[in-house]
Each structure stands twice: as C-alpha cells, then as structure tokens.
Design an enzyme around this catalytic site. Structure first.
Site, mmCIF file in Angstrom:
data_model
loop_
_atom_site.group_PDB
_atom_site.id
_atom_site.type_symbol
_atom_site.label_atom_id
_atom_site.label_comp_id
_atom_site.label_asym_id
_atom_site.label_seq_id
_atom_site.Cartn_x
_atom_site.Cartn_y
_atom_site.Cartn_z
ATOM 1 N N HIS A 86 0.839 -1.205 0.000
ATOM 2 C CA HIS A 86 0.000 0.000 0.000
ATOM 3 C C HIS A 86 0.870 1.250 0.000
ATOM 4 O O HIS A 86 2.001 1.211 0.483
ATOM 5 C CB HIS A 86 -0.820 0.098 1.299
ATOM 6 C CG HIS A 86 -1.666 -1.078 1.626
ATOM 7 N ND1 HIS A 86 -3.007 -1.109 1.353
ATOM 8 C CD2 HIS A 86 -1.367 -2.248 2.241
ATOM 9 C CE1 HIS A 86 -3.516 -2.265 1.794
ATOM 10 N NE2 HIS A 86 -2.542 -2.971 2.329
ATOM 11 N N THR B 296 0.470 5.088 1.882
ATOM 12 C CA THR B 296 -0.345 5.599 2.994
ATOM 13 C C THR B 296 -1.294 6.724 2.574
ATOM 14 O O THR B 296 -2.297 6.959 3.231
ATOM 15 C CB THR B 296 0.556 6.164 4.107
ATOM 16 O OG1 THR B 296 1.441 7.129 3.514
ATOM 17 C CG2 THR B 296 1.366 5.069 4.768
ATOM 18 N N GLU C 40 2.370 -0.876 4.696
ATOM 19 C CA GLU C 40 2.022 0.496 4.313
ATOM 20 C C GLU C 40 3.317 1.252 4.062
ATOM 21 O O GLU C 40 4.221 1.245 4.905
ATOM 22 C CB GLU C 40 1.230 1.195 5.429
ATOM 23 C CG GLU C 40 -0.226 0.764 5.563
ATOM 24 C CD GLU C 40 -1.154 1.420 4.524
ATOM 25 O OE1 GLU C 40 -0.668 2.213 3.681
ATOM 26 O OE2 GLU C 40 -2.360 1.101 4.561
ATOM 27 N N HIS D 283 -2.617 -3.187 -3.467
ATOM 28 C CA HIS D 283 -3.986 -3.004 -2.979
ATOM 29 C C HIS D 283 -4.928 -2.795 -4.179
ATOM 30 O O HIS D 283 -6.051 -3.282 -4.202
ATOM 31 C CB HIS D 283 -4.041 -1.802 -2.024
ATOM 32 C CG HIS D 283 -5.238 -1.799 -1.132
ATOM 33 N ND1 HIS D 283 -5.538 -0.755 -0.293
ATOM 34 C CD2 HIS D 283 -6.227 -2.721 -0.953
ATOM 35 C CE1 HIS D 283 -6.657 -1.041 0.359
ATOM 36 N NE2 HIS D 283 -7.093 -2.216 -0.014
HETATM 37 ZN ZN LIG Z 1 -4.130 0.504 0.527
#
Ligand SMILES: [Zn+2]
Length: 260
Positions: free
Chosen positions: A30, A32, A99, A139
């Site tokens: 991911h 952030t 993240e 993601h």
């Molecule tokens: Zn994400």
C-alpha cells in the site's frame, strides 16, 4: 535467509487487528496517502473513520527509511478491506500488509532508501511465509476500481528481479505481441485471462473490464494506465498467465487453472 540489511523497529500497536483464522498466502503493498505522523496516528485508531491496521509501516525518511512493526504477522490486520484475489476474498485474513509512506505512488516516485527497506522486508516475508510471486499484490489489484495504491511508480520489476513478486519474461511478451498482430483476442478471452491470473471481475460489463485493465496496467505497465487493452497490455497478461499460472493462455480455464 534473513537479509542482513533488514532492521525492524517495534512501533506503536496497530488498532485494527483481530485473530487470524487463515494461513498467510498473500503480501499486499500500500501507499499511505499521508505523512508518517498521520499514518502512525490513524493506524493507532486516533483519527476519525473506520478502524484500520497493518503489520508494517515503512517511512520515507532520508537517508535511511525506518520499518515499524505495528502488529505481529500472527494477527490479521484491517488493511485490505473489501477485496478478492484468485479464490481468496476479504484478504485481511489471508495476508500480511505493508504500508509505505507516500502521498500518491502514481505521482511521487519512491525514494531509494525506502525501496531498499521495503524490499528487504518483503524478501523476509515471502521467504518466511512461502508466499508465491503472483500472490505479492498491490492493494489496487485486489480492490478493482476502489484503490490505486501503491501506484504505477512502485518498482515492481526491480522487486521481481530481487525475488519478490511476479514479472513477465520479455521474450514471451515479444512472442505474444507478434501473434496478436495476426489475431486479436476477443473481450471474453481477455476477461478470462484476467480472471485466471487472479483479478476478480464481478461482472462482464465494459466498465468492470476497463477498471480491471487499469488495475493490471498500474502493476505491470505503469507507463500507460488508461484501461485500454492494447496489444502490449494483452501480451504482458498472456506472458504472466503462461509463467505463473502454468497454462497456455489459449486454453486457459479459470475453473481448473487458478492455483493458489
Ligand atoms: Zn491501501
């Protein structure tokens, strides 16, 4: 083998976690979409909105990025949300999440110290949990049309060259491109290839296909993220299915070929 460069700091406890009921099969990356302090805040449940969580947070600090462990891999963290990949659904339970601090990885390149830190961590995680290359996902891969992270500037090819995640063989892409010159694939054939590789298309609409192609390009063809299945995009998809799903794309059938 544990990478000598890997150094993980115990960070504050992540708020959005629960007992893990499924084994770890997937690694989700991911960005952030926020600064380090605000990411730390929201992961601790200090900001409004629904509870979020993650296993690792990698800072964008220079000259050395820090890796915070915010919950043990043995717990499930709320980082994937509504999501699907291959036969998996609701990936919080079957994945580990990282993240990476970046406001938007489609706009801002990832700095080298941060890339090195994420790579060392990811190498450790795929080795420890035996995560297969095609199960290292963005993601955006698992939440089509809903998420765009970690973005088209994430260095997936570099990661694959260093043992993390999937990347097609250039030679295969070349061969499929030549074949596509004389015979284009039909829309149902392209939808099937996306599904065989792992993408969850909820229906056969044009809109869903465009969003799925966009997600695919964001991962495997970052220079052109427009949702249009041109020859280069289709050839990359065929090369990936051949390499990682072990089937000839011509005869690919989701029912018998999706391995996880
Ligand atoms: Zn994400």
């Amino acid at each position: 083998m544990v990478n000598a460069k890997l150094s993980v700091i115990q960070g504050p406890a992540s708020a959005g976690v629960e007992a893990r009921k499924q084994p770890i099969s997937i690694l989700v990356l991911h960005h952030t979409a926020s600064s380090l302090p605000s990411a730390l805040d929201s992961l601790q449940g200090r900001s409004k909105g629904h509870m979020v969580g993650v296993h690792y947070l990698v800072s964008d600090e220079q000259p050395k990025a820090r890796i915070f462990r915010m919950c043990p891999d043995s717990l499930a963290a709320f980082h994937a949300g509504k999501s699907a990949w291959g036969k998996f659904e609701g990936l919080n339970q079957s994945s580990v999440g990282i993240e990476i601090v970046n406001y938007d990885g489609n706009i801002h390149p990832y700095p080298k110290p941060q890339v090195d830190a994420v790579l060392a961590l990811a190498q450790h995680l795929v080795t420890t949990h035996r995560i297969s290359p095609e199960n290292v996902v963005a993601h955006s891969d698992i939440a089509i049309g809903r998420k765009i992270d970690p973005g088209s500037l994430f260095p997936w090819e570099y990661f694959a060259a260093n043992g993390v995640g999937a990347w097609p063989d250039a030679k295969d892409v070349q061969v499929f491109r030549i074949l596509l010159k004389s015979k284009k694939l039909t829309t149902p054939e392209i939808q099937q290839l996306l599904r065989v590789y792992g993408y969850r298309l909820d229906d056969n609409s044009e809109k869903t296909l465009r969003l799925a192609i966009e997600a695919f390009q964001r991962h495997f063809r970052g220079s052109k993220v427009d949702g249009v299945a041109d020859d280069e995009t289709v050839a990359i998809l065929q090369a990936l299915v051949k390499k990682y799903r072990g089937v000839s794309p011509k005869t690919a059938s989701p029912a018998r070929s999706v391995k996880v």
